[in-house]
Design an enzyme around this catalytic site. Structure first.
Site, PDB file in Angstrom:
ATOM      1  N   HIS A 249      36.516  46.875  35.876  1.00 37.20           N
ATOM      2  CA  HIS A 249      36.100  47.742  34.652  1.00 37.20           C
ATOM      3  C   HIS A 249      34.956  48.862  35.361  1.00 37.20           C
ATOM      4  O   HIS A 249      34.968  49.635  34.741  1.00 37.20           O
ATOM      5  CB  HIS A 249      35.199  46.947  33.585  1.00 37.20           C
ATOM      6  CG  HIS A 249      33.776  46.092  34.001  1.00 37.20           C
ATOM      7  ND1 HIS A 249      33.842  44.872  34.307  1.00 37.20           N
ATOM      8  CD2 HIS A 249      32.680  46.748  34.548  1.00 37.20           C
ATOM      9  CE1 HIS A 249      32.498  44.569  34.659  1.00 37.20           C
ATOM     10  NE2 HIS A 249      32.002  45.778  34.749  1.00 37.20           N
TER      11      HIS A 249
ATOM     12  N   ASP B 182      39.739  41.231  35.201  1.00 38.44           N
ATOM     13  CA  ASP B 182      38.636  41.986  35.747  1.00 38.44           C
ATOM     14  C   ASP B 182      38.699  42.059  37.182  1.00 38.44           C
ATOM     15  O   ASP B 182      37.377  41.801  37.559  1.00 38.44           O
ATOM     16  CB  ASP B 182      37.453  41.438  34.880  1.00 38.44           C
ATOM     17  CG  ASP B 182      36.303  42.724  35.102  1.00 38.44           C
ATOM     18  OD1 ASP B 182      36.734  43.713  35.383  1.00 38.44           O
ATOM     19  OD2 ASP B 182      35.097  42.545  34.570  1.00 38.44           O
TER      20      ASP B 182
ATOM     21  N   SER C 151      27.250  44.382  38.466  1.00 36.45           N
ATOM     22  CA  SER C 151      28.741  43.854  38.283  1.00 36.45           C
ATOM     23  C   SER C 151      29.470  44.220  39.431  1.00 36.45           C
ATOM     24  O   SER C 151      29.452  45.297  39.983  1.00 36.45           O
ATOM     25  CB  SER C 151      29.421  44.714  36.759  1.00 36.45           C
ATOM     26  OG  SER C 151      30.590  44.036  36.624  1.00 36.45           O
TER      27      SER C 151
END
Length: 248
Positions: A99, A128, A204
């Site tokens: 992402h 992901d 992330s």
């Protein structure tokens, strides 16, 4: 006049003191169990910057689950996003979340003063995951991948990443739970580690370490509006999918 017994005792104690106090660096504090690990693993961590077209910040699940990188404010059609990643092969292969680089027009990898363009070589949207490649004049330090299956609830862990563009931010916590399943609008996280190590937008794609300096997870999602609930994709579920990009 002769000194009293109390004064003689005080003088003896003063004479017994060393001329200078010992340097604390010569005797590290016994509770600083994280310092050596952090210094050893920092070279494998990178910050990822992308220029990409903005998209809606929330999937069909509303604001409950929020991938870290997504902007929460309105802005121009093009925006700069921040994320994290870590080197998994000395030839410049980097693991991160898909992402982070989704709809990216340009990807840059930053490590201190060095900024390198990166290209996407593989991605798995549902899980992901993404692997990037950068060119480097010499072999790069690479992560040691540990075992998430062997990790235990209550074990200390370290998260390092690029929250809000602040490179090499370190937080610590414990494993709160294992083998969670999390669903967002686009991604299925079938095997994640829950941790209370502070994770913020930009973490992330960054690694979750054990105290041996081994990567046991990749930070991926948080529960929006909660405190100290973050999720990292278990590294044992990632290894088979990135085996082609690992050292042999």
């Amino acid at each position: 006049m002769k000194p009293t017994k109390k004064k003689r005792l005080a003088l003896d104690l003063l004479r017994a003191q060393p001329a200078e106090r010992p340097d604390p660096a010569d005797r590290p504090h016994p509770a600083n169990i994280f310092v050596d690990v952090i210094e050893r693993v920092k070279p494998i961590i990178v910050a990822i910057e992308t220029d990409r077209e903005r998209q809606l910040p929330f999937g069909p699940f509303g604001p409950f689950f929020l991938p870290f990188f997504l902007p929460e404010d309105d802005g121009p059609p093009l925006g700069r996003s921040f994320g994290s990643g870590f080197i998994i092969h000395p030839r410049g292969y980097i693991l991160t979340n898909q992402h982070i680089i989704d709809r990216a027009g340009e990807i840059r990898v930053r490590q201190g003063a060095f900024v390198r363009p990166a290209r996407l070589v593989w991605q798995d949207v549902r899980r992901d995951l993404a692997v990037l490649k950068v060119s480097a004049p010499r072999p790069l330090p690479a992560a040691v991948l540990g075992s998430s299956d062997a990790a235990r609830v209550g074990e200390w862990v370290i998260a390092i990443g690029n929250p809000l563009g602040l490179e090499n931010t370190v937080t610590v916590g414990v494993i709160s739970a294992k083998h969670r399943s999390v669903r967002t609008g686009q991604h299925d996280y079938d095997d994640v580690i829950q941790t209370d190590a502070a994770i913020n937008p930009g973490n992330s794609g960054g690694p979750l370490f054990n105290l041996y300096g081994q990567v046991i997870g990749m930070n991926a999602a948080i529960v929006r509006g909660s405190q100290s609930i973050g999720f990292a994709i278990a590294i044992d579920s990632i290894k088979p999918r990135i085996a082609a990009y690992l050292p042999r």
